[in-house]
Design a protein around this motif. Structure first.
Motif, PDB file in Angstrom:
ATOM      1  N   ARG A  12      -3.909   3.424 -26.571  1.00 41.65           N
ATOM      2  CA  ARG A  12      -4.550   4.306 -25.596  1.00 41.65           C
ATOM      3  C   ARG A  12      -3.545   4.811 -24.567  1.00 41.65           C
ATOM      4  O   ARG A  12      -3.565   5.991 -24.182  1.00 41.65           O
ATOM      5  N   SER A  13      -2.669   3.930 -24.112  1.00 42.66           N
ATOM      6  CA  SER A  13      -1.668   4.304 -23.115  1.00 42.66           C
ATOM      7  C   SER A  13      -0.687   5.333 -23.672  1.00 42.66           C
ATOM      8  O   SER A  13      -0.321   6.300 -22.994  1.00 42.66           O
ATOM      9  N   LEU A  14      -0.266   5.136 -24.915  1.00 42.66           N
ATOM     10  CA  LEU A  14       0.635   6.102 -25.543  1.00 42.66           C
ATOM     11  C   LEU A  14      -0.034   7.474 -25.647  1.00 42.66           C
ATOM     12  O   LEU A  14       0.589   8.503 -25.397  1.00 42.66           O
ATOM     13  N   GLY A  15      -1.301   7.469 -26.013  1.00 41.40           N
ATOM     14  CA  GLY A  15      -2.013   8.736 -26.091  1.00 41.40           C
ATOM     15  C   GLY A  15      -2.052   9.453 -24.755  1.00 41.40           C
ATOM     16  O   GLY A  15      -1.816  10.658 -24.665  1.00 41.40           O
ATOM     17  N   ALA A  16      -2.347   8.698 -23.692  1.00 43.67           N
ATOM     18  CA  ALA A  16      -2.404   9.299 -22.361  1.00 43.67           C
ATOM     19  C   ALA A  16      -1.037   9.787 -21.906  1.00 43.67           C
ATOM     20  O   ALA A  16      -0.903  10.876 -21.340  1.00 43.67           O
ATOM     21  N   ASP A  17      -0.004   9.009 -22.178  1.00 47.74           N
ATOM     22  CA  ASP A  17       1.343   9.373 -21.731  1.00 47.74           C
ATOM     23  C   ASP A  17       1.890  10.590 -22.469  1.00 47.74           C
ATOM     24  O   ASP A  17       2.618  11.402 -21.896  1.00 47.74           O
TER      25      ASP A  17
END
Length: 284
Positions: free
Chosen positions: A212-217
């Motif tokens: 999820r964090s990679l997607g947001a970043d």
């Protein structure tokens, strides 16, 4: 304001039938494609449009755009998708290959986009048991070399089960995502599943959160499979027997069917968002 109006037209149309998906693309892709491409796509427009200009629709963030998918839909295909991942992509737990999520996704997209039907393919490149390093070892062969328009990358489950370093998982995944996008390929991430086996694995949720964090970043759409699965049970759409295979790790036919529906929605939403993004960039 012009961007919002074009988005409003698209979002209003997407509430309706598959024909309206085509109509929305015809309305807004004129901002980013040549006149020849728009004329070639004009026969997909519906005869009448009921357009809602409710700008309150845009209080939430728009989904990440998939410009290559949008362009192929506008031009009439071919639309080539690679489903990349491990056993959830391969279809372990399904009663037959046709019940896997990639096969169901292909069928669903062909139904939603009938003018492209015979020109939509979803190649299943899932291999059970693989973690990030095994998947990266075949990234060029299975993902980049075929030159698809979109990659749907399901990852993170086996890394948690095998005790892979979270930092290594994140760094390797981020580097691979950059390589995919540098090759001119759209990408969507799919996070690990919710299941009894992962629930019993200490730290497994950190891999879900890393995806999820990679997607947001990176501005990449993430299919939040864990939340979806909990919702399907909570809303009574599936029983646990219909959702989970007997091994407590993989999905069964009912789960794969709903996963394909959610993935299709992500793809179409991402394609719908892309023309407005392109138009905004070209206006700057």
């Amino acid at each position: 304001m012009a961007r919002l109006l074009h988005l409003a037209r698209a979002r209003a149309l997407f509430r309706g039938s598959p024909r309206r998906w085509a109509g929305a693309f015809g309305l807004i892709l004129g901002l980013s494609l040549t006149s020849t491409a728009v004329l070639a796509y004009a026969n997909l427009l519906p005869r009448s449009l009921d357009i809602d200009f409710d700008l309150g629709l845009f209080e939430d963030a728009a989904p990440a755009g998939l410009p290559h998918v949008a362009q192929k839909i506008a031009l009439g295909g071919p639309l080539r998708i690679v489903a990349f991942g491990s056993s959830s992509t391969e279809g372990i737990g399904a009663s037959a290959p046709a019940a896997s999520y990639p096969a169901r996704l292909e069928a669903g997209l062909r139904h939603a986009l009938p003018r492209l039907a015979g020109r939509i393919t979803v190649a299943n490149r899932g291999i059970g048991g693989e973690a990030v390093d095994e998947m990266l070892a075949r990234l060029d062969r299975d993902v980049i070399a075929p030159g698809p328009d979109l990659v749907i990358w399901q990852t993170g489950s086996n890394d948690a089960l095998r005790g892979i370093s979270l930092d290594h998982f994140r760094e390797a995944t981020e580097a691979a995502l950059e390589r995919i996008r540098a090759a001119g390929i759209d990408v969507v991430l799919m996070e690990p599943q919710w299941c009894p086996t992962l629930d019993a694995t200490p730290g497994a949720e950190r891999f879900r959160d890393a995806v999820r964090s990679l997607g947001a970043d990176l501005g990449v759409a993430v299919i939040r499979r864990s939340d979806l699965m909990r919702d399907w049970i909570g809303q009574g759409r599936l029983t646990r027997t219909e959702l989970f295979a007997s091994d407590g790790l993989h999905m069964a036919d009912g789960g794969y069917a709903l996963l394909a529906e959610a993935t299709q929605e992500t793809v179409l939403d991402g394609a719908a968002a892309a023309p407005a993004i392109v138009a905004e960039a070209s206006a700057d």
